[in-house]
Design a protein around this motif. Structure first.
Motif, PDB file in Angstrom:
ATOM      1  N   UNK A   1     -21.720  31.314  10.026  1.00 44.28           N
ATOM      2  CA  UNK A   1     -22.994  30.684  10.387  1.00 44.28           C
ATOM      3  C   UNK A   1     -22.823  29.243  10.854  1.00 44.28           C
ATOM      4  N   UNK A   2     -21.587  28.725  10.812  1.00 42.20           N
ATOM      5  CA  UNK A   2     -21.314  27.418  11.393  1.00 42.20           C
ATOM      6  C   UNK A   2     -21.475  26.236  10.461  1.00 42.20           C
TER       7      UNK A   2
ATOM      8  N   UNK B   1     -15.679  44.773   8.175  1.00 44.41           N
ATOM      9  CA  UNK B   1     -16.187  43.454   8.547  1.00 44.41           C
ATOM     10  C   UNK B   1     -17.140  43.508   9.735  1.00 44.41           C
ATOM     11  N   UNK B   2     -17.083  44.579  10.508  1.00 46.01           N
ATOM     12  CA  UNK B   2     -18.025  44.727  11.609  1.00 46.01           C
ATOM     13  C   UNK B   2     -19.422  45.051  11.102  1.00 46.01           C
ATOM     14  N   UNK B   3     -19.498  45.731   9.962  1.00 45.93           N
ATOM     15  CA  UNK B   3     -20.796  46.066   9.366  1.00 45.93           C
ATOM     16  C   UNK B   3     -21.296  44.971   8.432  1.00 45.93           C
ATOM     17  N   UNK B   4     -20.383  44.384   7.659  1.00 47.06           N
ATOM     18  CA  UNK B   4     -20.801  43.480   6.580  1.00 47.06           C
ATOM     19  C   UNK B   4     -21.341  42.149   7.068  1.00 47.06           C
ATOM     20  N   UNK B   5     -20.831  41.653   8.206  1.00 50.11           N
ATOM     21  CA  UNK B   5     -21.231  40.329   8.667  1.00 50.11           C
ATOM     22  C   UNK B   5     -22.420  40.422   9.620  1.00 50.11           C
ATOM     23  N   UNK B   6     -23.513  40.960   9.076  1.00 49.82           N
ATOM     24  CA  UNK B   6     -24.743  41.107   9.836  1.00 49.82           C
ATOM     25  C   UNK B   6     -25.874  40.336   9.191  1.00 49.82           C
ATOM     26  N   UNK B   7     -27.104  40.798   9.389  1.00 52.28           N
ATOM     27  CA  UNK B   7     -28.262  40.047   8.914  1.00 52.28           C
ATOM     28  C   UNK B   7     -28.301  39.931   7.394  1.00 52.28           C
TER      29      UNK B   7
ATOM     30  N   UNK C   1     -27.076  32.778  14.503  1.00 48.48           N
ATOM     31  CA  UNK C   1     -27.552  31.865  13.467  1.00 48.48           C
ATOM     32  C   UNK C   1     -26.919  30.486  13.643  1.00 48.48           C
ATOM     33  N   UNK C   2     -25.622  30.472  13.964  1.00 44.42           N
ATOM     34  CA  UNK C   2     -24.921  29.196  14.183  1.00 44.42           C
ATOM     35  C   UNK C   2     -25.525  28.437  15.357  1.00 44.42           C
ATOM     36  N   UNK C   3     -25.776  29.134  16.456  1.00 41.59           N
ATOM     37  CA  UNK C   3     -26.360  28.478  17.633  1.00 41.59           C
ATOM     38  C   UNK C   3     -27.753  27.936  17.330  1.00 41.59           C
ATOM     39  N   UNK C   4     -28.514  28.666  16.513  1.00 44.54           N
ATOM     40  CA  UNK C   4     -29.855  28.211  16.148  1.00 44.54           C
ATOM     41  C   UNK C   4     -29.798  26.921  15.331  1.00 44.54           C
ATOM     42  N   UNK C   5     -28.694  26.725  14.615  1.00 48.15           N
ATOM     43  CA  UNK C   5     -28.516  25.505  13.821  1.00 48.15           C
ATOM     44  C   UNK C   5     -27.937  24.361  14.646  1.00 48.15           C
ATOM     45  N   UNK C   6     -27.669  24.633  15.909  1.00 48.35           N
ATOM     46  CA  UNK C   6     -27.041  23.649  16.795  1.00 48.35           C
ATOM     47  C   UNK C   6     -27.859  23.521  18.078  1.00 48.35           C
ATOM     48  N   UNK C   7     -29.122  23.069  17.974  1.00 50.73           N
ATOM     49  CA  UNK C   7     -30.007  23.060  19.151  1.00 50.73           C
ATOM     50  C   UNK C   7     -29.539  22.151  20.277  1.00 50.73           C
TER      51      UNK C   7
ATOM     52  N   UNK D   1     -24.042  36.331  13.202  1.00 40.59           N
ATOM     53  CA  UNK D   1     -23.721  35.047  12.584  1.00 40.59           C
ATOM     54  C   UNK D   1     -23.628  33.943  13.637  1.00 40.59           C
ATOM     55  N   UNK D   2     -23.113  34.271  14.810  1.00 40.82           N
ATOM     56  CA  UNK D   2     -23.050  33.269  15.882  1.00 40.82           C
ATOM     57  C   UNK D   2     -24.452  32.896  16.380  1.00 40.82           C
TER      58      UNK D   2
END
Length: 246
Positions: free
Chosen positions: A51-52, A5-11, A77-83, A74-75
């Protein structure tokens, strides 16, 4: 050696699961709200928020939300969706949440969605996750664990599939062995190097999950087979969505 899961949850995760959209998350959150019956401004922890998508939908519904995930990508990406910074985003392992007053007995509800459970080799490690849910909840607080139905998954397993996303070919092969369902993912495209990932999740029956939840002090209130609120059926339900309380 890194855990899968450390590798898979990337870009590449953003490509592989691009089909998971905000509209679907909002519909699922509407069901969760009906099940939990939480008043506005209740504090909700989205454990393994990715991704939130659900965290953002929960804020839209009027809740105070904390999103926790291990993946910095992923975090981001989540923060980018929560300006407007409406959500508190926290990087943490789900087995060991921050030891402070903002987590200990702080939440009216904890949600763990999209099969974000069963990642670890040993039952004792999954129990650590359930203990963290218990400790994060206020006395009487509620939880939702959205997990796959092991029996249905085994019966309907698609051994191999291929699809295209943004010119990238995604090839997925699946198998069940030693009580785990494993998915091998190959992502390749004309403008990139080929990447390979593994996802591996332990299969638990409802009886076993009930036993584990009870062991840490959590009680089940209802089990649904999908987000249409159909009763859980071991053979026919694609999901095992457990609601309960501390």
């Amino acid at each position: 050696m890194n855990n899968w899961y450390e590798k898979s949850f990337g870009e590449d995760y953003l490509i592989i699961y691009k089909h998971r959209d905000m509209h679907g998350a909002a519909a699922e959150v509407r069901k969760m709200i009906a099940w939990l019956k939480l008043p506005n401004h209740s504090h909700v922890l989205d454990l393994c928020c990715g991704m939130g998508r659900h965290a953002l939908a929960l804020v839209e519904a009027g809740y105070c939300v904390t999103g926790v995930d291990l993946s910095p990508i992923l975090l981001m990406e989540a923060r980018a969706s929560d300006p407007n910074n409406t959500i508190r985003w926290v990087q943490s392992d789900m087995r060991s949440l921050p030891c402070d007053e903002t987590f200990n007995e702080s939440f009216d509800a904890v949600v763990n969605l999209f099969t974000s459970f069963g990642y670890f080799e040993e039952d004792s490690e999954q129990l650590k996750v359930l203990k963290q849910i218990y400790q994060a909840l206020k006395p009487g607080g509620q939880f939702i664990i959205d997990y796959m139905n092991a029996s249905y998954t085994a019966k309907h397993l698609v051994l191999s599939s291929e699809r295209t996303v943004d010119e990238n070919s995604i090839i997925e092969t699946r198998n069940i062995k030693d009580g785990f369902v494993t998915k091998e993912i190959v992502v390749q495209g004309p403008h990139r190097k080929t990447s390979r990932y593994t996802e591996r999740v332990k299969l638990y029956s409802l009886d076993k999950l009930t036993e584990m939840l009870n062991e840490v002090g959590l009680a089940i209130d209802a089990v649904y087979g999908n987000y249409d609120e159909d009763d859980y059926d071991d053979l026919r339900s694609p999901r095992m969505i457990i609601t309960g309380h501390r």
